[in-house]
Design a protein around this motif. Structure first.
Motif, PDB file in Angstrom:
ATOM      1  N   GLN A 141       0.818  -1.203   0.000  1.00 46.84           N
ATOM      2  CA  GLN A 141       0.000   0.000   0.000  1.00 46.84           C
ATOM      3  C   GLN A 141       0.858   1.262   0.000  1.00 46.84           C
ATOM      4  N   THR A 142       2.182   1.067   0.047  1.00 45.10           N
ATOM      5  CA  THR A 142       3.092   2.205  -0.026  1.00 45.10           C
ATOM      6  C   THR A 142       2.958   2.862  -1.398  1.00 45.10           C
ATOM      7  N   SER A 143       2.756   4.148  -1.416  1.00 42.68           N
ATOM      8  CA  SER A 143       2.573   4.848  -2.685  1.00 42.68           C
ATOM      9  C   SER A 143       3.625   5.922  -2.917  1.00 42.68           C
ATOM     10  N   ARG A 144       4.459   6.161  -1.934  1.00 40.29           N
ATOM     11  CA  ARG A 144       5.463   7.207  -2.042  1.00 40.29           C
ATOM     12  C   ARG A 144       6.834   6.615  -2.370  1.00 40.29           C
ATOM     13  N   SER A 145       7.476   7.147  -3.400  1.00 44.35           N
ATOM     14  CA  SER A 145       8.824   6.717  -3.737  1.00 44.35           C
ATOM     15  C   SER A 145       9.792   7.425  -2.802  1.00 44.35           C
ATOM     16  N   GLU A 146      10.488   6.633  -1.986  1.00 47.51           N
ATOM     17  CA  GLU A 146      11.381   7.227  -1.005  1.00 47.51           C
ATOM     18  C   GLU A 146      12.370   6.183  -0.498  1.00 47.51           C
ATOM     19  N   PHE A 147      13.409   6.677   0.168  1.00 44.72           N
ATOM     20  CA  PHE A 147      14.355   5.803   0.843  1.00 44.72           C
ATOM     21  C   PHE A 147      14.353   6.163   2.324  1.00 44.72           C
ATOM     22  N   LEU A 148      14.293   5.143   3.175  1.00 47.38           N
ATOM     23  CA  LEU A 148      14.243   5.359   4.619  1.00 47.38           C
ATOM     24  C   LEU A 148      15.428   4.677   5.301  1.00 47.38           C
ATOM     25  N   TYR A 149      15.986   5.361   6.286  1.00 46.44           N
ATOM     26  CA  TYR A 149      17.074   4.787   7.073  1.00 46.44           C
ATOM     27  C   TYR A 149      16.525   3.857   8.154  1.00 46.44           C
ATOM     28  N   ASP A 150      17.357   2.900   8.540  1.00 46.00           N
ATOM     29  CA  ASP A 150      17.148   2.073   9.732  1.00 46.00           C
ATOM     30  C   ASP A 150      15.914   1.169   9.685  1.00 46.00           C
ATOM     31  N   VAL A 151      15.279   1.073   8.532  1.00 43.98           N
ATOM     32  CA  VAL A 151      14.136   0.160   8.370  1.00 43.98           C
ATOM     33  C   VAL A 151      14.232  -0.496   6.994  1.00 43.98           C
ATOM     34  N   PRO A 152      13.610  -1.665   6.818  1.00 42.37           N
ATOM     35  CA  PRO A 152      13.614  -2.279   5.487  1.00 42.37           C
ATOM     36  C   PRO A 152      12.873  -1.383   4.492  1.00 42.37           C
ATOM     37  N   ASN A 153      13.433  -1.245   3.295  1.00 44.20           N
ATOM     38  CA  ASN A 153      12.806  -0.431   2.262  1.00 44.20           C
ATOM     39  C   ASN A 153      12.112  -1.309   1.225  1.00 44.20           C
ATOM     40  N   GLU A 154      11.060  -0.773   0.640  1.00 44.56           N
ATOM     41  CA  GLU A 154      10.358  -1.457  -0.439  1.00 44.56           C
ATOM     42  C   GLU A 154      10.690  -0.768  -1.769  1.00 44.56           C
ATOM     43  N   SER A 155      11.059  -1.569  -2.742  1.00 42.30           N
ATOM     44  CA  SER A 155      11.259  -1.034  -4.094  1.00 42.30           C
ATOM     45  C   SER A 155       9.921  -1.117  -4.801  1.00 42.30           C
ATOM     46  N   ILE A 156       9.196  -0.013  -4.779  1.00 42.97           N
ATOM     47  CA  ILE A 156       7.819  -0.056  -5.283  1.00 42.97           C
ATOM     48  C   ILE A 156       7.743   0.218  -6.780  1.00 42.97           C
ATOM     49  N   VAL A 157       6.719  -0.336  -7.394  1.00 45.84           N
ATOM     50  CA  VAL A 157       6.333  -0.022  -8.769  1.00 45.84           C
ATOM     51  C   VAL A 157       4.911   0.497  -8.704  1.00 45.84           C
ATOM     52  N   ILE A 158       4.678   1.680  -9.238  1.00 49.48           N
ATOM     53  CA  ILE A 158       3.352   2.291  -9.148  1.00 49.48           C
ATOM     54  C   ILE A 158       3.064   3.106 -10.403  1.00 49.48           C
ATOM     55  N   ALA A 159       1.823   3.075 -10.833  1.00 51.24           N
ATOM     56  CA  ALA A 159       1.380   3.904 -11.954  1.00 51.24           C
ATOM     57  C   ALA A 159       0.700   5.152 -11.395  1.00 51.24           C
ATOM     58  N   ARG A 160       1.041   6.296 -11.960  1.00 52.93           N
ATOM     59  CA  ARG A 160       0.471   7.566 -11.508  1.00 52.93           C
ATOM     60  C   ARG A 160      -0.555   8.078 -12.516  1.00 52.93           C
ATOM     61  N   THR A 161      -1.558   8.746 -12.012  1.00 55.55           N
ATOM     62  CA  THR A 161      -2.509   9.400 -12.900  1.00 55.55           C
ATOM     63  C   THR A 161      -1.877  10.663 -13.464  1.00 55.55           C
ATOM     64  N   LEU A 162      -2.496  11.230 -14.485  1.00 54.12           N
ATOM     65  CA  LEU A 162      -1.992  12.457 -15.088  1.00 54.12           C
ATOM     66  C   LEU A 162      -1.868  13.561 -14.048  1.00 54.12           C
ATOM     67  N   GLY A 163      -2.870  13.676 -13.181  1.00 59.63           N
ATOM     68  CA  GLY A 163      -2.856  14.717 -12.156  1.00 59.63           C
ATOM     69  C   GLY A 163      -1.755  14.498 -11.133  1.00 59.63           C
ATOM     70  N   GLU A 164      -1.555  13.247 -10.715  1.00 60.29           N
ATOM     71  CA  GLU A 164      -0.501  12.936  -9.746  1.00 60.29           C
ATOM     72  C   GLU A 164       0.876  13.242 -10.330  1.00 60.29           C
ATOM     73  N   TRP A 165       1.080  12.820 -11.567  1.00 62.26           N
ATOM     74  CA  TRP A 165       2.376  13.016 -12.218  1.00 62.26           C
ATOM     75  C   TRP A 165       2.724  14.508 -12.305  1.00 62.26           C
ATOM     76  N   ALA A 166       1.748  15.314 -12.599  1.00 59.83           N
ATOM     77  CA  ALA A 166       1.978  16.758 -12.775  1.00 59.83           C
ATOM     78  C   ALA A 166       2.386  17.442 -11.476  1.00 59.83           C
ATOM     79  N   THR A 167       1.996  16.880 -10.339  1.00 60.57           N
ATOM     80  CA  THR A 167       2.305  17.521  -9.059  1.00 60.57           C
ATOM     81  C   THR A 167       3.645  17.082  -8.477  1.00 60.57           C
ATOM     82  N   LEU A 168       4.241  16.049  -9.042  1.00 60.75           N
ATOM     83  CA  LEU A 168       5.490  15.520  -8.499  1.00 60.75           C
ATOM     84  C   LEU A 168       6.695  16.280  -9.062  1.00 60.75           C
ATOM     85  N   PRO A 169       7.687  16.593  -8.238  1.00 60.49           N
ATOM     86  CA  PRO A 169       8.858  17.337  -8.715  1.00 60.49           C
ATOM     87  C   PRO A 169       9.723  16.503  -9.655  1.00 60.49           C
TER      88      PRO A 169
END
Length: 298
Positions: A141-169
């Protein structure tokens, strides 16, 4: 054409003028002295050997000199990005197949085929198992692409909507997908990778199985390219290669199969040997490393 005529005609005119000039000079010497001829011959032979032995390639290996949103910089003086483990596992956010017609089975099989294209590459001088890119059987259910220290990380694959893509840096509106590589700023070790698909760029489909229109995008073509980024390759300048940055104006499927430059780039990565073969149904990646917070990550 006029350009072709000039290309052939001008040298012929110059040659004719040289011949006329030589005829006007009595006992003209048209051959250079033997020492000059010998030194020129040795020089040309040396240059030919250098051109044969020197590695010539168009692929680019990502390094610490590469910028997060800029072009790949194949800088020999900079440390390259690299994997220091035998495998990694990616996991889907279920919104991926909600935005891609064909559903979960189509998406999963397409990703496996894309990564297998790279794993099938035979590198000379080695018989080791290929680096394993495993697919998690579950979802996240993780939807944010990120790296976190001191915890296991998930390499996620996710499709973004047009609106979501436009708001991401740093998300180019024309990009079909984006692979984010989190790495150690000091050593270049790849720590985590996330992949995002731009659902607003068109409709991801299987354009090899059925004829696609201009608004459709071949999913395997896109993922095979992004898989190269995950492994550590940047964009190549080789025309027609899988890692070439540009795509054809219409639905493209040629990036599904690797070209010689792509294979050379894969072998140059010298990836660690995998624990087992991805073709083995029981093959799994059990590496769940946790990275301490003293690391400087980009």
């Amino acid at each position: 054409s006029l350009l072709a005529f000039m290309h052939i005609g001008i040298p012929l005119v110059v040659l004719l003028l040289m011949w006329v000039h030589v005829q006007r000079v009595p006992k003209a010497r048209t051959n250079p002295p033997r020492p000059i001829m010998a030194s020129l011959l040795v020089t040309l032979l040396a240059l030919s050997l250098i051109s044969v032995t020197a590695p010539v390639h168009a692929f680019c290996r990502e390094s610490l000199a590469s910028q997060s949103t800029g072009p790949c910089k194949d800088d020999p003086s900079a440390l390259p990005l690299f994997w220091d483990r035998s495998c990694m596992t990616y996991v889907f956010n279920p919104t991926t197949w909600k935005l891609i017609p064909g559903g979960e089975s189509f998406v999963r099989q397409t990703f496996k085929a894309a990564y297998q294209s790279w794993a099938n590459t035979q590198c000379s001088g080695t018989t080791k198992l290929p680096f394993l890119v495993a697919q998690a059987s579950g979802t996240t259910q993780t939807s944010r692409s990120e790296f976190l220290y001191d915890v296991p990380n998930e390499s996620i694959v996710i499709a973004r909507t047009l609106g979501e893509w436009a708001t991401l840096p740093d998300h180019d509106s024309h990009a079909l997908a984006l692979t984010l590589i989190w790495h150690d700023k000091k050593t270049g070790e790849i720590l985590d990778v996330d992949m995002e698909l731009n659902g607003g760029a068109g409709t991801f489909s299987d354009c090899d199985k059925s004829k696609c229109s201009g608004a459709q995008i071949d999913l395997q073509n896109t993922i095979t390219h992004e898989a190269g980024h995950l492994l550590g390759l940047g964009h190549s300048t080789a025309s027609g290669s899988t890692m070439q940055a540009s795509t054809m104006s219409g639905p493209e499927v040629s990036k599904r199969s690797l070209e010689m430059d792509d294979k050379a780039g894969y072998c140059a990565l010298e990836l660690p040997a995998g624990p087992c073969s991805a073709s083995n149904a029981s093959c799994m990646c059990t590496d769940t490393r946790v990275f301490p917070s003293h690391r400087s990550v980009s």
